[in-house]
Design an enzyme around this catalytic site. Structure first.
Site, PDB file in Angstrom:
ATOM      1  CG  HIS A  10      -0.178   0.037   2.518  1.00 21.19           C
ATOM      2  ND1 HIS A  10       0.333   1.201   3.054  1.00 21.19           N
ATOM      3  CD2 HIS A  10       0.158  -0.947   3.379  1.00 21.19           C
ATOM      4  CE1 HIS A  10       0.945   0.930   4.192  1.00 21.19           C
ATOM      5  NE2 HIS A  10       0.862  -0.378   4.419  1.00 21.19           N
ATOM      6  CD  GLU A  83       1.558  -6.148   7.870  1.00 19.89           C
ATOM      7  OE1 GLU A  83       1.720  -7.341   7.556  1.00 19.89           O
ATOM      8  OE2 GLU A  83       2.375  -5.247   7.576  1.00 19.89           O
TER       9      GLU A  83
END
Length: 190
Positions: A10, A83
């Protein structure tokens, strides 16, 4: 598991600038983070990517949407790409962690792969999730997939694709704005 794929982290977030651990919490992309996603998208035009598989976390999903829209790919949310769960340390800076968990850095240094965030998970625990993510993305794409995820889970994805041992996996870095192309275990930066 796909033999050929692209992997992106990201774009930069507010918490990245504040040096806060995200884990599975979120903070928005900064203007630079949006520009990083746009730059990634521009580099991936005409690369044969048909599907963008994304972590469901906002920072990765926003990056994935920017890329998918630009390259005309389908977007699929893959929960396994989230994550590593940082448990009680999510949202904290390392200074705050040092205050609340005074032995955490030493404990982590002794067994970084097996050490779990308090109330969260370890790399060892997340490895199976990374494998499942690769399988899901392989099945979801009729062509070459792009995986939009995060640095820590990204280490495990890259290690799995390249056949690396845990110690080697933990040394991998994935800066924002960098795209890795992995084809038959060979990795290169796009």
């Amino acid at each position: 598991m796909p033999e050929h794929l692209f992997l992106v982290r990201h774009g930069q977030t507010r918490w990245n600038l504040d040096h806060r651990l995200h884990g599975q919490l979120d903070s928005p992309l900064t203007e630079d983070g949006i520009l990083q996603a746009q730059s990634v998208a521009a580099r991936l035009v005409d690369r044969g990517i048909t599907t963008v598989c994304s972590s469901p976390l906002g920072r990765a999903l926003r990056t994935a949407v920017i890329v998918a829209d630009r390259i005309g790919a389908d977007l699929v949310e893959v929960p396994e790409l989230a994550e590593l769960h940082h448990g009680e340390m999510a949202g904290l800076t390392w200074s705050e962690i040092d205050e609340r968990f005074p032995t955490a850095r030493e404990d982590r240094a002794e067994n970084r792969y097996g050490w779990a965030f308090p109330g969260g998970e370890s790399y060892a625990q997340a490895k199976g999730r990374a494998r499942r993510a690769l399988s899901v993305c392989g099945w979801a794409s009729s062509g070459i997939p792009l995986l939009a995820s995060h640095e820590m889970i990204g280490r495990l994805l890259r290690a799995e694709l390249r056949g690396l041992a845990p110690a080697s996996a933990l040394s991998l870095r994935h800066p924002q704005g960098v795209v890795f192309e992995i084809d038959s275990g060979i990795e290169r930066i796009v």
